[in-house]
Design a protein around this motif. Structure first.
Motif, PDB file in Angstrom:
ATOM      1  N   TRP A  69       0.860  -1.372   0.025  1.00 26.75           N
ATOM      2  CA  TRP A  69      -0.065   0.045  -0.007  1.00 26.75           C
ATOM      3  C   TRP A  69       0.806   1.211   0.011  1.00 26.75           C
ATOM      4  CZ3 TRP A  69      -5.189   0.528  -0.666  1.00 26.75           C
ATOM      5  CH2 TRP A  69      -5.779  -0.578  -0.536  1.00 26.75           C
ATOM      6  N   SER A  70       2.049   1.128   0.298  1.00 28.00           N
ATOM      7  CA  SER A  70       2.886   2.324   0.253  1.00 28.00           C
ATOM      8  C   SER A  70       3.495   2.625  -1.019  1.00 28.00           C
ATOM      9  CB  SER A  70       4.194   1.972   1.105  1.00 28.00           C
ATOM     10  OG  SER A  70       5.011   1.071   0.672  1.00 28.00           O
ATOM     11  N   VAL A  71       3.311   1.837  -2.033  1.00 33.42           N
ATOM     12  CA  VAL A  71       3.743   2.363  -3.478  1.00 33.42           C
ATOM     13  C   VAL A  71       2.610   2.754  -4.419  1.00 33.42           C
ATOM     14  CG1 VAL A  71       4.570   1.339  -5.556  1.00 33.42           C
ATOM     15  CG2 VAL A  71       5.620   0.163  -3.277  1.00 33.42           C
ATOM     16  N   ALA A  87      -2.428   7.470 -15.797  1.00 33.67           N
ATOM     17  CA  ALA A  87      -2.793   8.176 -14.355  1.00 33.67           C
ATOM     18  C   ALA A  87      -2.033   7.680 -13.283  1.00 33.67           C
ATOM     19  CB  ALA A  87      -4.391   7.548 -14.322  1.00 33.67           C
ATOM     20  N   ILE A  88      -1.658   8.382 -12.588  1.00 31.33           N
ATOM     21  CA  ILE A  88      -0.984   7.841 -11.383  1.00 31.33           C
ATOM     22  C   ILE A  88      -1.801   8.211  -9.993  1.00 31.33           C
ATOM     23  CG2 ILE A  88       1.208   8.386  -9.991  1.00 31.33           C
ATOM     24  CD1 ILE A  88       2.656   9.222 -12.626  1.00 31.33           C
ATOM     25  N   GLY A  89      -1.873   7.276  -9.248  1.00 31.81           N
ATOM     26  CA  GLY A  89      -2.832   7.124  -8.022  1.00 31.81           C
ATOM     27  C   GLY A  89      -3.785   6.537  -7.990  1.00 31.81           C
ATOM     28  N   ARG A  90      -4.323   6.304  -6.956  1.00 27.47           N
ATOM     29  CA  ARG A  90      -5.668   5.134  -6.844  1.00 27.47           C
ATOM     30  C   ARG A  90      -6.911   5.846  -7.476  1.00 27.47           C
ATOM     31  NH1 ARG A  90      -2.494   3.932  -2.851  1.00 27.47           N
ATOM     32  NH2 ARG A  90      -1.861   1.907  -2.031  1.00 27.47           N
ATOM     33  N   ALA A  91      -7.153   6.862  -7.176  1.00 31.89           N
ATOM     34  CA  ALA A  91      -8.242   7.573  -7.598  1.00 31.89           C
ATOM     35  C   ALA A  91      -8.383   7.608  -9.058  1.00 31.89           C
ATOM     36  CB  ALA A  91      -8.611   8.689  -6.779  1.00 31.89           C
ATOM     37  N   ALA A  92      -7.053   8.194  -9.685  1.00 24.22           N
ATOM     38  CA  ALA A  92      -7.003   8.617 -11.143  1.00 24.22           C
ATOM     39  C   ALA A  92      -6.822   7.364 -11.684  1.00 24.22           C
ATOM     40  CB  ALA A  92      -5.695   9.373 -11.353  1.00 24.22           C
ATOM     41  N   ALA A  93      -6.314   5.972 -11.232  1.00 21.73           N
ATOM     42  CA  ALA A  93      -6.341   4.847 -12.046  1.00 21.73           C
ATOM     43  C   ALA A  93      -7.833   4.277 -12.109  1.00 21.73           C
ATOM     44  CB  ALA A  93      -5.542   3.737 -11.261  1.00 21.73           C
ATOM     45  N   LEU A  94      -8.440   4.668 -11.113  1.00 22.78           N
ATOM     46  CA  LEU A  94     -10.061   4.017 -11.155  1.00 22.78           C
ATOM     47  C   LEU A  94     -10.714   4.880 -12.342  1.00 22.78           C
ATOM     48  CD1 LEU A  94     -10.603   3.092  -7.316  1.00 22.78           C
ATOM     49  CD2 LEU A  94     -10.542   1.771  -9.330  1.00 22.78           C
ATOM     50  N   GLN A  95     -10.558   6.132 -12.245  1.00 16.31           N
ATOM     51  CA  GLN A  95     -10.860   6.987 -13.201  1.00 16.31           C
ATOM     52  C   GLN A  95     -10.654   6.797 -14.640  1.00 16.31           C
ATOM     53  OE1 GLN A  95     -10.401  10.961 -11.929  1.00 16.31           O
ATOM     54  NE2 GLN A  95     -11.798  11.060 -10.638  1.00 16.31           N
ATOM     55  N   LEU A  96      -9.363   6.402 -14.829  1.00 15.10           N
ATOM     56  CA  LEU A  96      -8.810   5.955 -16.053  1.00 15.10           C
ATOM     57  C   LEU A  96      -9.468   4.517 -16.771  1.00 15.10           C
ATOM     58  CD1 LEU A  96      -7.048   6.696 -18.419  1.00 15.10           C
ATOM     59  CD2 LEU A  96      -5.212   4.931 -17.381  1.00 15.10           C
ATOM     60  N   VAL A  97      -9.936   3.743 -15.733  1.00 11.95           N
ATOM     61  CA  VAL A  97     -10.403   2.379 -16.159  1.00 11.95           C
ATOM     62  C   VAL A  97     -11.727   2.868 -16.533  1.00 11.95           C
ATOM     63  CG1 VAL A  97     -11.133   0.333 -15.209  1.00 11.95           C
ATOM     64  CG2 VAL A  97      -9.214   0.940 -14.573  1.00 11.95           C
ATOM     65  N   ALA A  98     -12.479   3.561 -15.923  1.00 11.16           N
ATOM     66  CA  ALA A  98     -13.868   4.089 -16.404  1.00 11.16           C
ATOM     67  C   ALA A  98     -13.813   4.769 -17.816  1.00 11.16           C
ATOM     68  CB  ALA A  98     -14.414   4.838 -15.367  1.00 11.16           C
ATOM     69  N   ALA A  99     -12.600   5.556 -18.038  1.00 13.89           N
ATOM     70  CA  ALA A  99     -12.641   6.290 -19.241  1.00 13.89           C
ATOM     71  C   ALA A  99     -12.161   5.351 -20.290  1.00 13.89           C
ATOM     72  CB  ALA A  99     -11.223   7.417 -19.121  1.00 13.89           C
ATOM     73  N   HIS A 100     -11.519   4.430 -20.028  1.00 13.73           N
ATOM     74  CA  HIS A 100     -11.219   3.242 -20.971  1.00 13.73           C
ATOM     75  C   HIS A 100     -12.206   2.530 -21.459  1.00 13.73           C
ATOM     76  CE1 HIS A 100      -8.751   0.145 -22.864  1.00 13.73           C
ATOM     77  NE2 HIS A 100      -9.306  -0.731 -22.506  1.00 13.73           N
TER      78      HIS A 100
END
Length: 120
Positions: A69-71, A87-100
């Motif tokens: 969780w530290s990475v 995207a970098i970060g948990r929230a941004a990665a989840l938004q990128l999955v939705a955008a994909h």
């Protein structure tokens, strides 16, 4: 004291006088069905791996989410139509999955528009 005689360790063979023909294999009669991998295993009718079915990868989604969780996780989405996001970060990665997922429904390469729809 008498000298001991040792036998010769290497024998000298005679050379043939001329060229000699190699022994030829004896052809046996071709009887029965062709053999498979082993005796009693039928030959499988596998599809030709070199045959092209026309499918190609168009859109990719690559997510790096380490177990610690530290990475910080990261994600990348790209398509052959030119769409590319990172995207970098948990929230941004989840938004990128939705955008994909949204891009896959709107991509002109994955969902070609028929002529009747463009005319309207």
């Amino acid at each position: 004291m008498s000298a001991r005689r040792h036998p010769l360790l290497k024998s000298i063979s005679t050379t043939p006088d001329g060229p000699q023909a190699a022994a030829q294999p004896v052809d046996g009669p071709a009887v029965g069905e062709p053999k498979g991998v082993a005796e009693g295993v039928p030959i499988a009718g596998l599809p030709d791996p070199s045959k092209d079915d026309g499918r190609r990868p168009v859109a990719w989604l690559h997510i790096t989410a380490p177990a610690s969780w530290s990475v910080t996780p990261s994600a990348r989405s790209w398509c052959t139509c030119g769409y590319e996001r990172h995207a970098i970060g948990r929230a941004a990665a989840l938004q990128l999955v939705a955008a994909h997922d949204e891009h896959r429904t709107a991509c002109p390469l994955l969902n070609p528009v028929s002529e009747g729809r463009t005319a309207a």
